[in-house]
Scaffold this motif. Structure first.
Motif, short mmCIF file in Angstrom:
data_model
loop_
_atom_site.label_atom_id
_atom_site.label_comp_id
_atom_site.label_asym_id
_atom_site.label_seq_id
_atom_site.Cartn_x
_atom_site.Cartn_y
_atom_site.Cartn_z
N ARG A 85 45.89 13.64 45.66
CA ARG A 85 45.02 13.28 46.78
C ARG A 85 43.94 12.34 46.26
NH1 ARG A 85 42.80 18.80 49.06
NH2 ARG A 85 42.17 18.98 46.87
N ARG A 86 43.84 11.18 46.87
CA ARG A 86 42.80 10.26 46.42
C ARG A 86 41.41 10.84 46.68
NH1 ARG A 86 41.42 3.86 47.58
NH2 ARG A 86 39.17 4.14 47.38
N ILE A 87 41.24 11.43 47.85
CA ILE A 87 39.95 12.04 48.19
C ILE A 87 39.91 13.45 47.62
CG2 ILE A 87 38.38 12.71 50.04
CD1 ILE A 87 38.82 9.68 49.76
N LEU A 98 28.96 14.18 52.14
CA LEU A 98 29.23 13.82 50.75
C LEU A 98 30.73 13.65 50.55
CD1 LEU A 98 28.12 13.45 47.86
CD2 LEU A 98 28.45 15.92 47.54
N LEU A 99 31.15 12.42 50.26
CA LEU A 99 32.56 12.10 50.06
C LEU A 99 32.80 11.82 48.58
CD1 LEU A 99 35.26 11.48 51.67
CD2 LEU A 99 34.64 9.06 51.37
N VAL A 100 33.68 12.61 47.96
CA VAL A 100 34.04 12.40 46.56
C VAL A 100 35.40 11.72 46.54
CG1 VAL A 100 34.46 13.49 44.33
CG2 VAL A 100 32.70 14.42 45.87
N ASP A 101 35.39 10.43 46.18
CA ASP A 101 36.58 9.58 46.22
C ASP A 101 37.07 9.36 44.80
OD1 ASP A 101 38.43 7.52 46.44
OD2 ASP A 101 37.29 6.39 47.92
N ASP A 327 39.90 10.12 56.00
CA ASP A 327 39.36 10.30 54.65
C ASP A 327 38.75 11.69 54.48
OD1 ASP A 327 40.12 7.86 53.64
OD2 ASP A 327 38.17 6.90 53.95
N ALA A 328 38.00 12.13 55.47
CA ALA A 328 37.30 13.42 55.35
C ALA A 328 38.27 14.58 55.18
CB ALA A 328 36.42 13.65 56.57
N PHE A 329 39.40 14.55 55.89
CA PHE A 329 40.34 15.65 55.82
C PHE A 329 41.42 15.45 54.77
CE2 PHE A 329 38.56 16.39 60.07
CZ PHE A 329 38.36 17.77 60.03
#
Length: 522
Positions: A85-87, A98-101, A327-329
């Motif tokens: 998973r990229r995200i 807060l998005l950890v990519d 992106d979030a999910f």
């Protein structure tokens, strides 16, 4: 099928660990019988079409893969793969999040600055996970080898990381590295998946849980099983049967007996009777092993998780307009999991109250592997893992407590969405919303997990503290009886979808068998 009267190895429980053990042992030339009480093998590592009229094959109980060593996949020739998973994660924070990519450190840095107001927490995040990455690189390869001693593992890990992860309550380490409440919570949640505890628990149950969540594959990545978790079970069944293992489902083991050299297993159901075996591998909790041997079982463990599976026609819109729902999910979606919220939820549950704002996290399988969904209006799955919902909260009124838990948990999710989740849920053939829920009480009934505990009891650090006089002790699969071994989650280094318990039990049997042939073991 016609069973033999005696086998080299009888395996109680056809979950993924039992199947791993069966495949290894049968490939080595042992006669192997696997007895599974359910109609199909797999235990918690299964996929199912649970909603009438909706063609989605849900990973029903276990969702992601991290701890399964590629060594097992290669050794057994499994046709099974995972996708990264990229995200990594998304955690709502008001109208932001807060998005950890994993694919963009720059985007992650910007997200940290937007949520926390500075670069400090992102720098701390990098230092902390560099440290856990080094630990993962050192520890993960040891999980399919004989147990190291505490001193040997400490030398591999290094003194600083050892002190921070193995000796002091994890809360001290988290608070040392991070100042932001939300960031602390995102880090600490890995210490709570399947474990009912708190940040400063002196027993270090939280440390042990956290360790297994950050060492998988030597990286700590949690990947999506292609085809769903049932694809792993299907591959293992194929490997075990191809090697010559016999698998009998719909058959419940009712009793075991042993004199330390020879054992007997009694069973009833689709097949009834008894077989003798040189070894019995038990893919069940220690309390179940004791019960089958007619011995005092001791206290029952207590699980503390709520599982809700959902089918959606579309992903819900977020309050955070800077991040897409896709992106979030795509990673782990955290709900009510700040450090303070996690502590309050623990306190509520420990006092016998359902948390007012129950913490949970969500995984969306279909954003990484759309192949589990067939044609039709339902396009996505969400699988929710709720924390701090111990079995004691459901014992008096299981169905009423379940309904209340689902309502409160989905309300906490709705609070971070721009629209009610209910508007996005698919409907089954009867018009009912596609929600499938399991409490610890349900897990005990469906999977024979005492107290609904997904690890069969508290996890252990992956080292041995005492001597190892037998192969079973060397591999961390021993019981009080020399020829009855643990092969599931209760083995040292067991827990999660890993196959490690099954692998290590098989290695112990093969090691002792080889030594007996050489005349070194009585």
């Amino acid at each position: 099928m016609v069973m033999r009267s005696r086998y080299d190895v009888a395996i109680v429980g056809g979950g993924h660990n039992g199947l791993v053990a069966a495949a290894y042992l049968a490939r080595a030339g042992c006669s192997v019988l696997v007895l599974e009480q359910a109609a199909a093998a797999g235990g918690a590592a299964v996929s199912a079409r649970v909603f009438d009229g909706v063609d989605i094959r849900l990973s029903r109980y276990s969702y992601l893969v991290s701890l399964l060593p590629q060594r097992i996949v290669r050794d057994l020739g499994l046709r099974f793969e995972t996708r990264k998973r990229r995200i990594s994660s998304y955690t709502p924070a008001g109208t932001s999040g807060l998005l950890v990519d994993n694919g963009s450190p720059a985007a992650t840095r910007e997200s940290f600055a937007r949520v926390t107001g500075s670069d400090r927490e992102f720098a701390a995040w990098q230092r902390f996970y560099a440290m856990t990455g080094e630990v993962a690189h050192a520890v993960f390869p040891t999980l399919t080898e004989p147990l190291p001693t505490r001193t040997e593992l400490r030398k591999l890990v290094g003194g600083r990381a050892w002190a921070e992860l193995f000796e002091r309550p994890l809360g001290e380490t988290v608070e040392k590295y991070f100042a932001d409440d939300l960031v602390r919570g995102v880090v600490f949640t890995d210490a709570l998946i399947g474990t009912f505890t708190h940040a400063h628990d002196p027993s270090l149950a939280q440390n042990r849980c956290f360790l297994y969540h950050v060492i998988g594959g030597g990286t700590g990545d949690w990947d999506v099983p292609v085809g769903g978790m049932g694809a792993l079970t299907d591959a293992l069944i194929t490997a075990a049967r191809a090697a010559g293992a016999e698998l009998v489902t719909g058959t419940e083991v009712t009793a075991m007996a042993t004199d330390g050299t020879n054992a007997e297993v009694r069973f009833t159901g689709a097949a009834s009777g008894a077989v003798a075996a040189r070894y019995v591998l038990v893919n069940a909790a220690p309390t179940e092993t004791a019960r089958l041997l007619g011995r005092p079982a001791g206290s029952k463990p207590e699980g503390a998780q709520l599982k809700i599976n959902m089918a959606l026609t579309r992903l819900p819109r977020l309050r955070d307009t800077a991040v897409s729902a896709a992106d979030a999910f795509a990673g782990t979606f955290h709900i009510a999991e700040s450090y303070a919220q996690l502590e309050q939820a623990y306190r509520d549950a420990a006092a016998g109250r359902f948390p007012a704002t129950p913490p949970s996290e969500i995984y969306c399988h279909t954003l990484t592997d759309s192949g589990i969904a067939g044609p039709g209006p339902a396009r996505h799955t969400l699988t929710l893992f709720g924390l701090h919902t111990p079995a004691r909260l459901f014992e008096t009124d299981p169905e009423g407590a379940k309904a209340a838990a689902v309502t409160a948990t989905l309300a906490a999710l709705d609070a971070v969405l721009a629209e009610p989740l209910h508007d996005c849920l698919a409907r089954d053939a009867h018009g009912a919303p596609c929600l499938d829920t399991a409490t610890p009480v349900d897990l005990e009934r469906a999977l024979r997990l005492p107290g609904g505990h997904i690890f069969h009891g508290e996890l252990s650090f992956p080292y041995r503290a005492g001597p190892a006089d037998t192969p079973a002790q060397r591999w961390g699969v021993d019981t009080a009886d020399r020829n009855i071994l643990r092969c599931g989650a209760s083995a040292v280094r067991g827990g999660g979808v890993s196959g490690i318990g099954g692998h290590n039990a098989a290695m112990a049997v093969l090691e002792e068998t080889a030594a007996q042939r050489m005349g070194n073991i009585g």
